[in-house]
Motif scaffolding. Sequence first.
Motif, mmCIF file in Angstrom:
data_model
loop_
_atom_site.group_PDB
_atom_site.id
_atom_site.type_symbol
_atom_site.label_atom_id
_atom_site.label_comp_id
_atom_site.label_asym_id
_atom_site.label_seq_id
_atom_site.Cartn_x
_atom_site.Cartn_y
_atom_site.Cartn_z
ATOM 1 N N GLY A 33 -51.298 11.865 -63.550
ATOM 2 C CA GLY A 33 -50.636 12.820 -62.661
ATOM 3 C C GLY A 33 -49.380 12.220 -62.066
ATOM 4 O O GLY A 33 -49.155 11.009 -62.110
ATOM 5 N N HIS A 34 -48.562 13.065 -61.496
ATOM 6 C CA HIS A 34 -47.272 12.639 -60.934
ATOM 7 C C HIS A 34 -47.406 12.236 -59.466
ATOM 8 O O HIS A 34 -47.912 13.001 -58.649
ATOM 9 C CB HIS A 34 -46.258 13.779 -61.042
ATOM 10 C CG HIS A 34 -45.878 14.092 -62.448
ATOM 11 N ND1 HIS A 34 -46.650 14.869 -63.282
ATOM 12 C CD2 HIS A 34 -44.813 13.717 -63.175
ATOM 13 C CE1 HIS A 34 -46.065 14.966 -64.458
ATOM 14 N NE2 HIS A 34 -44.942 14.277 -64.421
ATOM 15 N N VAL A 35 -46.922 11.046 -59.139
ATOM 16 C CA VAL A 35 -46.808 10.619 -57.745
ATOM 17 C C VAL A 35 -45.631 11.393 -57.155
ATOM 18 O O VAL A 35 -44.612 11.592 -57.804
ATOM 19 C CB VAL A 35 -46.554 9.095 -57.659
ATOM 20 C CG1 VAL A 35 -46.284 8.671 -56.224
ATOM 21 C CG2 VAL A 35 -47.737 8.336 -58.256
ATOM 22 N N ASN A 36 -45.757 11.823 -55.923
ATOM 23 C CA ASN A 36 -44.697 12.592 -55.294
ATOM 24 C C ASN A 36 -44.202 11.867 -54.041
ATOM 25 O O ASN A 36 -45.002 11.414 -53.226
ATOM 26 C CB ASN A 36 -45.209 13.981 -54.902
ATOM 27 C CG ASN A 36 -44.100 14.858 -54.385
ATOM 28 O OD1 ASN A 36 -43.162 15.173 -55.097
ATOM 29 N ND2 ASN A 36 -44.199 15.253 -53.123
ATOM 30 N N VAL A 37 -42.885 11.766 -53.904
ATOM 31 C CA VAL A 37 -42.256 11.238 -52.697
ATOM 32 C C VAL A 37 -41.196 12.246 -52.279
ATOM 33 O O VAL A 37 -40.333 12.609 -53.079
ATOM 34 C CB VAL A 37 -41.596 9.856 -52.935
ATOM 35 C CG1 VAL A 37 -40.943 9.356 -51.654
ATOM 36 C CG2 VAL A 37 -42.615 8.859 -53.440
ATOM 37 N N SER A 38 -41.269 12.708 -51.038
ATOM 38 C CA SER A 38 -40.334 13.715 -50.551
ATOM 39 C C SER A 38 -39.653 13.259 -49.275
ATOM 40 O O SER A 38 -40.320 12.804 -48.348
ATOM 41 C CB SER A 38 -41.082 15.023 -50.242
ATOM 42 O OG SER A 38 -41.653 15.573 -51.388
ATOM 43 N N PRO A 39 -38.325 13.408 -49.199
ATOM 44 C CA PRO A 39 -37.633 13.149 -47.939
ATOM 45 C C PRO A 39 -37.766 14.358 -47.025
ATOM 46 O O PRO A 39 -37.799 15.498 -47.487
ATOM 47 C CB PRO A 39 -36.180 12.961 -48.383
ATOM 48 C CG PRO A 39 -36.063 13.796 -49.625
ATOM 49 C CD PRO A 39 -37.403 13.759 -50.288
ATOM 50 N N LYS A 40 -37.869 14.110 -45.739
ATOM 51 C CA LYS A 40 -38.004 15.189 -44.749
ATOM 52 C C LYS A 40 -37.008 14.960 -43.622
ATOM 53 O O LYS A 40 -36.772 13.830 -43.205
ATOM 54 C CB LYS A 40 -39.425 15.231 -44.164
ATOM 55 C CG LYS A 40 -40.527 15.377 -45.201
ATOM 56 C CD LYS A 40 -40.440 16.683 -45.941
ATOM 57 C CE LYS A 40 -41.510 16.769 -47.011
ATOM 58 N NZ LYS A 40 -41.348 17.956 -47.843
ATOM 59 N N GLY A 41 -36.451 16.041 -43.134
ATOM 60 C CA GLY A 41 -35.491 15.957 -42.045
ATOM 61 C C GLY A 41 -35.800 16.980 -40.973
ATOM 62 O O GLY A 41 -36.932 17.410 -40.820
ATOM 63 N N TYR A 42 -34.772 17.386 -40.261
ATOM 64 C CA TYR A 42 -34.896 18.279 -39.106
ATOM 65 C C TYR A 42 -35.768 17.622 -38.028
ATOM 66 O O TYR A 42 -36.270 16.519 -38.195
ATOM 67 C CB TYR A 42 -35.456 19.649 -39.475
ATOM 68 C CG TYR A 42 -34.634 20.453 -40.457
ATOM 69 C CD1 TYR A 42 -33.281 20.658 -40.261
ATOM 70 C CD2 TYR A 42 -35.227 21.009 -41.588
ATOM 71 C CE1 TYR A 42 -32.531 21.410 -41.155
ATOM 72 C CE2 TYR A 42 -34.493 21.764 -42.490
ATOM 73 C CZ TYR A 42 -33.142 21.958 -42.266
ATOM 74 O OH TYR A 42 -32.412 22.702 -43.157
ATOM 75 N N ASP A 43 -35.988 18.335 -36.963
ATOM 76 C CA ASP A 43 -36.873 17.876 -35.890
ATOM 77 C C ASP A 43 -38.275 18.357 -36.255
ATOM 78 O O ASP A 43 -38.823 19.269 -35.653
ATOM 79 C CB ASP A 43 -36.404 18.453 -34.550
ATOM 80 C CG ASP A 43 -37.230 17.967 -33.387
ATOM 81 O OD1 ASP A 43 -37.910 16.925 -33.508
ATOM 82 O OD2 ASP A 43 -37.229 18.649 -32.342
ATOM 83 N N SER A 44 -38.854 17.721 -37.285
ATOM 84 C CA SER A 44 -40.067 18.261 -37.897
ATOM 85 C C SER A 44 -41.265 17.315 -37.867
ATOM 86 O O SER A 44 -42.219 17.509 -38.618
ATOM 87 C CB SER A 44 -39.768 18.646 -39.351
ATOM 88 O OG SER A 44 -39.398 17.505 -40.105
ATOM 89 N N PHE A 45 -41.240 16.315 -36.996
ATOM 90 C CA PHE A 45 -42.345 15.363 -36.927
ATOM 91 C C PHE A 45 -42.822 15.235 -35.493
ATOM 92 O O PHE A 45 -41.999 15.147 -34.572
ATOM 93 C CB PHE A 45 -41.892 13.985 -37.440
ATOM 94 C CG PHE A 45 -43.028 13.044 -37.691
ATOM 95 C CD1 PHE A 45 -43.661 13.022 -38.909
ATOM 96 C CD2 PHE A 45 -43.468 12.192 -36.694
ATOM 97 C CE1 PHE A 45 -44.726 12.160 -39.145
ATOM 98 C CE2 PHE A 45 -44.530 11.317 -36.914
ATOM 99 C CZ PHE A 45 -45.161 11.312 -38.146
ATOM 100 N N ASP A 50 -52.361 8.825 -30.392
ATOM 101 C CA ASP A 50 -52.080 7.505 -30.954
ATOM 102 C C ASP A 50 -52.648 7.276 -32.358
ATOM 103 O O ASP A 50 -52.357 6.261 -32.995
ATOM 104 C CB ASP A 50 -52.513 6.393 -29.999
ATOM 105 C CG ASP A 50 -53.999 6.390 -29.698
ATOM 106 O OD1 ASP A 50 -54.756 7.218 -30.243
ATOM 107 O OD2 ASP A 50 -54.419 5.539 -28.884
ATOM 108 N N MET A 51 -53.415 8.241 -32.880
ATOM 109 C CA MET A 51 -53.949 8.125 -34.239
ATOM 110 C C MET A 51 -53.804 9.417 -35.045
ATOM 111 O O MET A 51 -54.413 9.559 -36.108
ATOM 112 C CB MET A 51 -55.431 7.715 -34.196
ATOM 113 C CG MET A 51 -55.654 6.298 -33.704
ATOM 114 S SD MET A 51 -54.856 5.021 -34.719
ATOM 115 C CE MET A 51 -55.857 5.034 -36.194
ATOM 116 N N THR A 52 -52.990 10.359 -34.549
ATOM 117 C CA THR A 52 -52.805 11.638 -35.235
ATOM 118 C C THR A 52 -51.343 12.045 -35.163
ATOM 119 O O THR A 52 -50.726 11.996 -34.098
ATOM 120 C CB THR A 52 -53.654 12.758 -34.594
ATOM 121 O OG1 THR A 52 -54.992 12.300 -34.425
ATOM 122 C CG2 THR A 52 -53.640 14.015 -35.441
ATOM 123 N N VAL A 53 -50.788 12.438 -36.312
ATOM 124 C CA VAL A 53 -49.417 12.933 -36.366
ATOM 125 C C VAL A 53 -49.400 14.257 -37.129
ATOM 126 O O VAL A 53 -50.366 14.607 -37.811
ATOM 127 C CB VAL A 53 -48.464 11.913 -37.034
ATOM 128 C CG1 VAL A 53 -48.404 10.620 -36.228
ATOM 129 C CG2 VAL A 53 -48.860 11.638 -38.474
#
Length: 183
Positions: A33-45, A50-53
Amino acid sequence: MGKTFERLDEKLISFIEKQPMFFVATAPLSADGHVNVSPKGYDSFRVIDDMTVAWLDLGGSGIETMAHLKENGRITIMFCAFEGAPNILRLYGEGETVTFDDARFPELLALFPDFKKARSIVLVKLERIQDSCGWSVPFMDFKGERDQLRRTWDHRYETMDDVEGFIRQRNARSIDGLPAFED
């Protein structure tokens, strides 16, 4: 050698909040299967505790992250310092996608007041928090956000029903054929 942390502390949270982008990595269980890496921006995080995002998933051309999380839950989030002291922070964890048909969705979406619609919110329970030197990360100047994705969400999808229709019609399976939503 990187340092491992038991939980997110004020210093780590401050570092996260200063970064204009982050990267999300997932993979299917299948060895081919394909490994996926995605960049993320905006004020979206957001740091929930302290243990959950959580991060706001506005979607894109594929649905790999959602399909991989549905299959196995494994996720890594990486932040890099492109200015200031060199640092890389990786958050390893077990992720789940909370979609528009989940009772938790409205409350989680409210964490992102600049957005009225989203494909999902990804919740991650952290299992490992580790930093490392960012000596090879270049210095870069942040010029601003691209607005194409935000314009698409604001204009093409007027309601959450429009979002759901798009996802179920054109974004329901990963490139490896894994389902992202229940059929």
